[in-house]
Design a protein around this motif. Structure first.
Motif, short mmCIF file in Angstrom:
data_model
loop_
_atom_site.label_atom_id
_atom_site.label_comp_id
_atom_site.label_asym_id
_atom_site.label_seq_id
_atom_site.Cartn_x
_atom_site.Cartn_y
_atom_site.Cartn_z
N HIS A 44 0.83 -1.20 0.00
CA HIS A 44 0.00 0.00 0.00
C HIS A 44 0.87 1.26 0.00
O HIS A 44 0.44 2.31 -0.44
CB HIS A 44 -0.88 0.05 1.26
N ILE A 114 -7.24 3.50 13.56
CA ILE A 114 -8.70 3.50 13.39
C ILE A 114 -9.04 3.33 11.91
O ILE A 114 -9.78 2.44 11.53
CB ILE A 114 -9.32 4.82 13.91
N TYR A 115 -8.47 4.18 11.07
CA TYR A 115 -8.83 4.13 9.65
C TYR A 115 -7.79 3.40 8.81
O TYR A 115 -7.99 3.20 7.61
CB TYR A 115 -9.04 5.55 9.10
N LEU A 117 -5.04 2.57 6.35
CA LEU A 117 -4.64 3.33 5.17
C LEU A 117 -5.84 3.52 4.25
O LEU A 117 -5.71 3.83 3.08
CB LEU A 117 -3.52 2.59 4.44
N GLY A 118 -7.02 3.31 4.81
CA GLY A 118 -8.23 3.32 3.98
C GLY A 118 -8.93 4.66 3.91
O GLY A 118 -10.10 4.72 3.58
N VAL A 119 -8.25 5.73 4.25
CA VAL A 119 -8.89 7.05 4.22
C VAL A 119 -8.97 7.55 2.79
O VAL A 119 -7.99 7.48 2.05
CB VAL A 119 -8.09 8.05 5.08
N PRO A 120 -10.13 8.06 2.36
CA PRO A 120 -10.22 8.57 0.99
C PRO A 120 -9.34 9.81 0.79
O PRO A 120 -9.10 10.56 1.74
CB PRO A 120 -11.70 8.92 0.83
N ASP A 121 -8.90 10.01 -0.44
CA ASP A 121 -7.98 11.11 -0.74
C ASP A 121 -8.47 12.46 -0.23
O ASP A 121 -7.71 13.27 0.29
CB ASP A 121 -7.75 11.22 -2.26
N ALA A 122 -9.78 12.67 -0.38
CA ALA A 122 -10.34 13.97 -0.02
C ALA A 122 -10.14 14.28 1.46
O ALA A 122 -10.10 15.44 1.86
CB ALA A 122 -11.82 14.00 -0.37
N GLU B 3 -13.36 10.89 -6.57
CA GLU B 3 -13.35 11.33 -5.17
C GLU B 3 -14.68 11.07 -4.50
O GLU B 3 -14.72 10.67 -3.34
CB GLU B 3 -13.00 12.82 -5.10
N GLU B 6 -14.93 7.43 -3.77
CA GLU B 6 -14.09 7.12 -2.59
C GLU B 6 -14.79 7.47 -1.30
O GLU B 6 -14.75 6.72 -0.33
CB GLU B 6 -12.78 7.90 -2.69
N MET B 7 -15.44 8.64 -1.29
CA MET B 7 -16.14 9.05 -0.08
C MET B 7 -17.31 8.13 0.21
O MET B 7 -17.54 7.74 1.35
CB MET B 7 -16.67 10.49 -0.24
N PHE B 10 -16.13 4.85 1.52
CA PHE B 10 -15.61 5.05 2.88
C PHE B 10 -16.76 5.04 3.89
O PHE B 10 -16.70 4.36 4.91
CB PHE B 10 -14.84 6.37 2.95
N ARG B 13 -18.06 1.64 4.31
CA ARG B 13 -17.17 0.83 5.15
C ARG B 13 -17.40 1.08 6.63
O ARG B 13 -17.27 0.19 7.45
CB ARG B 13 -15.71 1.12 4.81
N PHE B 427 -11.66 -0.25 9.94
CA PHE B 427 -12.72 -0.28 8.94
C PHE B 427 -12.28 -0.76 7.57
O PHE B 427 -13.08 -0.81 6.65
CB PHE B 427 -13.38 1.10 8.85
N GLY B 428 -11.01 -1.08 7.43
CA GLY B 428 -10.55 -1.69 6.19
C GLY B 428 -10.23 -0.71 5.08
O GLY B 428 -10.60 0.46 5.13
N VAL B 429 -9.54 -1.22 4.07
CA VAL B 429 -9.19 -0.39 2.93
C VAL B 429 -10.21 -0.56 1.79
O VAL B 429 -10.15 0.13 0.79
CB VAL B 429 -7.78 -0.71 2.38
N LYS B 433 -9.56 -4.12 -2.57
CA LYS B 433 -8.46 -3.14 -2.62
C LYS B 433 -7.24 -3.60 -1.83
O LYS B 433 -6.25 -2.87 -1.74
CB LYS B 433 -8.95 -1.80 -2.08
N GLY B 434 -7.33 -4.75 -1.21
CA GLY B 434 -6.24 -5.21 -0.38
C GLY B 434 -5.09 -5.81 -1.16
O GLY B 434 -5.17 -6.01 -2.37
#
Lengths: 461, 585
Positions: A44, A114-115, A117-122, B3, B6-7, B10, B13, B427-429, B433-434
């Protein structure tokens, strides 16, 4: 039926053990998650675009060493600073395993358990890191090493801040040469030699032998040996650069007399030499924030008497890392107990919390205060009589010891280690120039370049 | 656009574990409060001494021994004198090898003998009269409590709707991540299959409860969707296996409805268990080190998984049988043969599971801690022998506890699980996507790590919570089962599932050596999925409510003589009433 139920407690215990294991794993993950996620093979992060939103890396004066703009990693505009800092800062990939951009990539990319590496880019917002290193000193050190391979390591022996750590050969992280894997010029360019390489220490190791003798023998200073340039010790020859005649400890150190320290090592013997070498940090890793050094090695378990004699002058199979050597000097300067070096000055925390700050921490004591004070006196005398204080640095009061470690016929590594006594500039250092031939004529000038710059910065001279 | 996607994913998730938590909580809440309170079904009165013994269970041991369900302090009564048990036809008393014998209304009895309200049962010098347990004066109070309790049960359809929502959330997230509709058929299949199963269970089998099934569908479905985002073919296999699992589950519940019938089939099941394993040795193919696969055309089966289900039959028994035949010789013999055969296949993980199940059953049957210690000692000796003959197993132990030092070799799978679990956070990626999916056996041995990475640690932990919850539940209903056969079977099936989950999850997280067993319901593996549903049937059957609605429809047993029937009905009516009411006597 009652019996059946009560006997099922065995399975209940197993189930509870199962839950306990799950809780243990969770705690383990929370504690170690950043460390695990930053493992260099993490796909990742090792993508070339892993740093798109990473935080900024500053030097101790707020000079930007690396930052992310428009999903691109931009390094300092000065090519020399980029190159000098490459082993500390790292590059876009994770080639340099001990660099900040490798070890702290989760923080730079705002990793939290907590998150993940799954945080969205925004929502990504990197965390900034400020380092203890000084980019001016880095530049000076790179200039001093030039095209030689080697390492320069300076750190504050009172606070532990690493102010300068340069390893050559270097490359430009903004413009990685295509032939970096093939070209011999870049041999070991991904290696931070200050912590990831160990070399024969040569005469600089005499400081360890001296510390051992001063601790073991109350009358150590009055022990004398006769040096004729060579002597048969333990059945084989030990040679010396000089013919000093009858010498005591003080003059033996300033003359760097091999015969004296060879005899002294043999007198101390295998067990005591190993004991004091271990105390000085040999045979152990040194942890610098998240980076771990390779081990310095002092192993005389298979040694003959002649080998022990040679080990006392830093030859035989003795190996030492530059950082270890700087820590020995730091211990001498600091009354026997070195502070642990670190390079993270401050780092933003997750969720906008205050984060972590570099702390001054003491390492294990290497020697007692009287021994450290005596060694200070001896190194001061050595610097003054053998090298000349002005030759080392005219603006600072520097105590030092050089080494010229023979690593094959006609080849030798050039070493110098020491520290400044000045209150305003409490730096301990180690410099190695691979195959530099002479500690005096090659390593000291390299150290001088950084010391002069340090004097300018810290004492306005 | 990217984007926004992605939101959205997220947020989905974040919703996934939340929904899952609610579903699991509702299921266990419903199981907990839907359970009958422990109260007397009937009572035995010792009129000479003026003592009333409430009869609490479906099978009760009568005797002088401390652990007896009905303890009679009378020196002429044997320690394990008799068993009073309830079956379709009413109540029976069975002499379990007593010295003084059992007399009903003055007649000496052998084997099971029916007893009715007013009958006098003589054990040694004690005479016990069978009485109804309820007291008419409490009727009013009872109704009140009944009302309160009923509201606490969440209807199965509601939970299942939530589960549907949960699967849809997962599917939408997967579709957005993959930017393809590949997993739509899996999702549709899954939802259709589970609702069909729900309606069949309710209307054809007339089951009142669906919580256990819901929880297992949660596990199976999550595994299917997780796998579907990596390998659509494998996920289909899993989906089909789940539907077959439903069938096996339903068949098993029907089959074990009458424990006495199962007892008659036992010898055949013995032979079947060993036969399954023996056939594997003869026809088996070796995949990944263990020779435990049989390949018939396009289908490959792991018979050792089915042997696990059959093995539970071998161990479980009704209370009167437990008391009459106390030695474990036959059981140990079958166990020894099974474990021996598994060793021969190099399937050490399954061998270990059999061994632990053996310990559970042996202890639950005999209560003898010495047997357990002896067995463990024998096992330790056995393990030492294996390690000296099969050194490659020792290599796995070598990495155990310090996998980071073997990050490139023996610890590779665990280290990668650690790295990617940490990358996933809570909460996972995101599904698909893993990166752990590219590591060998990620969908089976490492599924816990895979779920941690893509769905987050919370979801992965919920797998453990559900499997552990099955066990806690199996234990909670142990005294409310219709026979010790069910309690023992449920506890050992639950123990087996927990232990297997333990080997799998702890193997990945380096608390135990990696043995390569599957995570029940979740891991990829058709045979394993079917077998897990088979095991679940034991847990389901342990709850007396599983058979209760069906029972009411054919209340009258036509074979019972007319004279008994009237009396039997009288007793049964009182019980059927009390089954749903919750007053202590």
């Amino acid at each position: 039926m009652k019996n059946t139920r009560s006997r099922s407690f065995m399975v209940l215990i197993m189930t509870l053990a199962f839950f306990a294991g799950l809780i243990y794993h969770t705690i383990n993950l929370v504690i170690h998650s950043a460390e695990w996620a930053s493992f260099p093979t993490n796909a990742h992060l090792s993508d070339s675009d892993g740093l798109e939103f990473a935080g900024t890396i500053y030097d101790c004066n707020g000079v930007v060493l690396a930052e992310s703009i428009d999903k691109k990693r931009i390094y300092n505009s000065d090519e020399d600073i980029r190159k000098a800092c490459v082993h500390i800062v790292g590059d876009d990939s994770t080639n340099i395993s001990t660099a900040v951009q490798t070890l702290y990539r989760p923080e730079l990319t705002d990793y939290n358990f907590i998150y993940g590496l799954g945080v969205p880019d925004a929502l990504k917002k990197g965390r900034d890191i400020t380092l203890t290193i000084n980019s001016e000193l880095q530049k000076a050190a790179l200039g001093a090493l030039g095209s030689n391979k080697g390492a320069i390591f300076f750190y504050n022996y009172k606070t532990g801040e690493i102010v300068c750590s340069v390893s050559t050969p270097v490359y430009d992280p903004a413009n990685i040469p295509e032939d970096i894997e093939q070209n011999a010029e870049y041999d070991g360019a991904y290696l931070d030699r200050t912590i990831s390489s160990s070399y024969a220490p040569g005469s600089t190791f005499k400081l360890v032998t001296t510390a051992a003798a001063l601790t073991e023998y109350p009358d150590a200073e009055s022990i004398t040996y006769n040096c004729n340039g060579h002597e048969e010790i333990g059945g084989k020859e030990v040679t010396c650069y000089k013919t000093s005649g009858e010498v005591d400890l003080k003059n033996a150190l300033s003359d760097s007399c091999n015969i004296y320290f060879a005899n002294l090592a043999l007198k101390l013997g295998k067990d005591k030499m190993t004991y004091y070498a271990d105390k000085a940090g040999f045979n152990n890793y040194i942890q610098i924030d998240r980076a771990e050094s390779v081990k310095s090695v002092y192993d005389v378990s298979q040694a003959s008497d002649n080998d022990i004699a040679w080990s006392g002058v830093g030859q035989y199979t003795v190996l030492e890392t530059p950082v270890n050597m700087a820590m020995i000097s730091a211990a001498i300067a600091n009354g026997g107990v070195p502070v642990k070096p670190y390079f993270i000055k401050s780092m933003e925390g997750a969720f906008g919390t205050e984060g972590t700050k570099g702390k001054t921490e003491l390492a294990e004591s290497m020697m007692s205060k009287p021994v450290a004070d005596k060694l200070t006196e001896l190194m001061d005398y050595t610097a003054a009589t053998s090298y000349g204080k002005d030759y080392i640095c005219p603006y600072l009061d520097v105590c030092a010891k050089t080494g010229t470690a023979e690593v094959g016929a006609e080849l030798a590594h050039a070493w110098v280690t020491g520290f400044c006594k000045d209150e305003e500039c409490p730096l301990a250092f180690a410099v190695i120039v691979e195959y530099g031939d002479s500690g005096y004529s090659v390593a000291i000038p390299a150290a001088s370049a950084v010391l002069n710059k340090a004097a300018q910065i810290y004492k306005n001279q | 656009m990217n984007e926004i996607i992605e939101m959205v994913t997220f947020i989905l998730r974040l919703m996934t574990p939340l929904t899952a938590c609610v579903i699991i909580f509702m299921c266990f809440y419903s199981l907990r409060y839907g359970r009958r309170e422990e109260h007397a079904l009937i009572a035995l009165d010792d009129e000479n001494r003026n003592i009333r013994y409430p009869v609490l269970y479906w099978e009760n041991s009568l005797g002088r021994a401390r652990g007896s369900d009905i303890r009679i302090s009378d020196p002429t009564v044997s320690r394990d004198h008799a068993v009073l048990l309830r079956r379709e036809g009413g109540w029976f008393v069975a002499d379990t090898g007593s010295k003084a014998g059992v007399y009903v209304n003055g007649e000496r009895t052998t084997g099971r003998h029916p007893v009715y309200v007013g009958d006098k049962i003589t054990l040694g010098a004690s005479v016990l009269t069978l009485r109804r347990a309820d007291d008419p004066t409490q009727a009013l109070q009872r109704k009140k409590i009944k009302k309160q309790k009923k509201e606490r049960i969440v209807p199965g359809g509601v939970i299942l709707s939530l589960l549907t929502l949960y699967f849809l959330i997962l599917a939408v997230e997967g579709i957005l991540n993959m930017q393809s509709l590949e997993i739509v058929p899996h999702t549709a299949g899954l939802i259709v299959a589970m609702w069909t199963f729900y309606f069949i269970s309710g209307s054809v089998f007339r089951r009142k409860t669906f919580e256990i099934e819901t929880l297992a569908i949660f596990l199976s479905g999550t595994g299917i969707l997780l796998n579907a985002t990596h390998d659509t073919h494998q996920a289909f296999v899993q989906l089909i296996a789940m539907v077959l699992g439903f069938a096996v589950f339903s068949f098993m519940i029907w089959f074990i409805e009458i424990p006495d019938r199962v007892m008659k089939w036992r010898l055949i099941i013995y032979i079947l268990t060993i036969g399954l394993l023996a056939i594997t040795i003869i026809l088996g193919k070796s995949l990944n080190g263990a020779k435990n696969w049989i390949i018939i055309g396009p289908v490959s089966v792991q018979p050792s998984e089915f042997a696990k289900v059959a093995y539970i039959f071998v161990g479980a028994a009704t209370l009167d049988q437990l008391q009459t035949k106390k030695n474990l010789f036959g059981f140990i013999l079958v166990t020894g043969m099974c474990i021996g055969l598994l060793f021969f296949m190099s399937d050490f993980g399954t061998a270990l599971i059999f061994f632990i199940t053996f310990l559970v059953i042996a202890f639950m049957r005999s209560g003898d801690i010495r047997t357990v210690i002896l067995a463990v000692a024998a096992a330790v000796l056995g393990v030492m022998l294996i390690l000296s003959f099969k050194p490659y197993i020792a290599e796995r132990f070598q990495a155990w506890g310090h996998v980071w030092q073997y990050a490139d070799s023996a610890g590779y799978q665990q280290v990668n699980s650690f790295i990617y679990s940490a990358s996933g956070g809570m909460f996972g990626v995101g599904l698909s996507k893993g990166h752990l999916q590219y590591v060998f056996a990620s969908e089976s041995d490492l599924v816990f790590g895979l779920a941690s990475e893509e769905m987050g640690l919370v979801c992965a932990l919920l797998f453990g919570v559900v499997i552990g919850g099955f066990m806690i539940y199996a234990r909670a209903v142990a005294t409310r089962s219709r026979s010790t056969f069910y309690s023992i079977a449920a506890c050992s099936a639950g123990g087996l599932l927990v232990f297997q989950a333990m080997l799998n999850i702890f193997g990945v997280t380096d608390l135990l050596p990696l043995t390569g067993v599957t995570l029940p319901f979740v891991s990829y593996g058709g045979t394993s999925m079917i077998a897990c549903w088979g095991l679940l049937a034991f847990i389901k059957a342990a709850d007396e409510r599983t058979y209760s609605s069906k029972k009411r429809r054919k209340k009258k047993s036509p074979s019972a003589p007319e004279v008994y029937r009237r009396k039997a009905e009288a007793v049964e009516e009182s019980e059927n009433e009390s089954e749903e009411e919750f007053v202590e006597i």
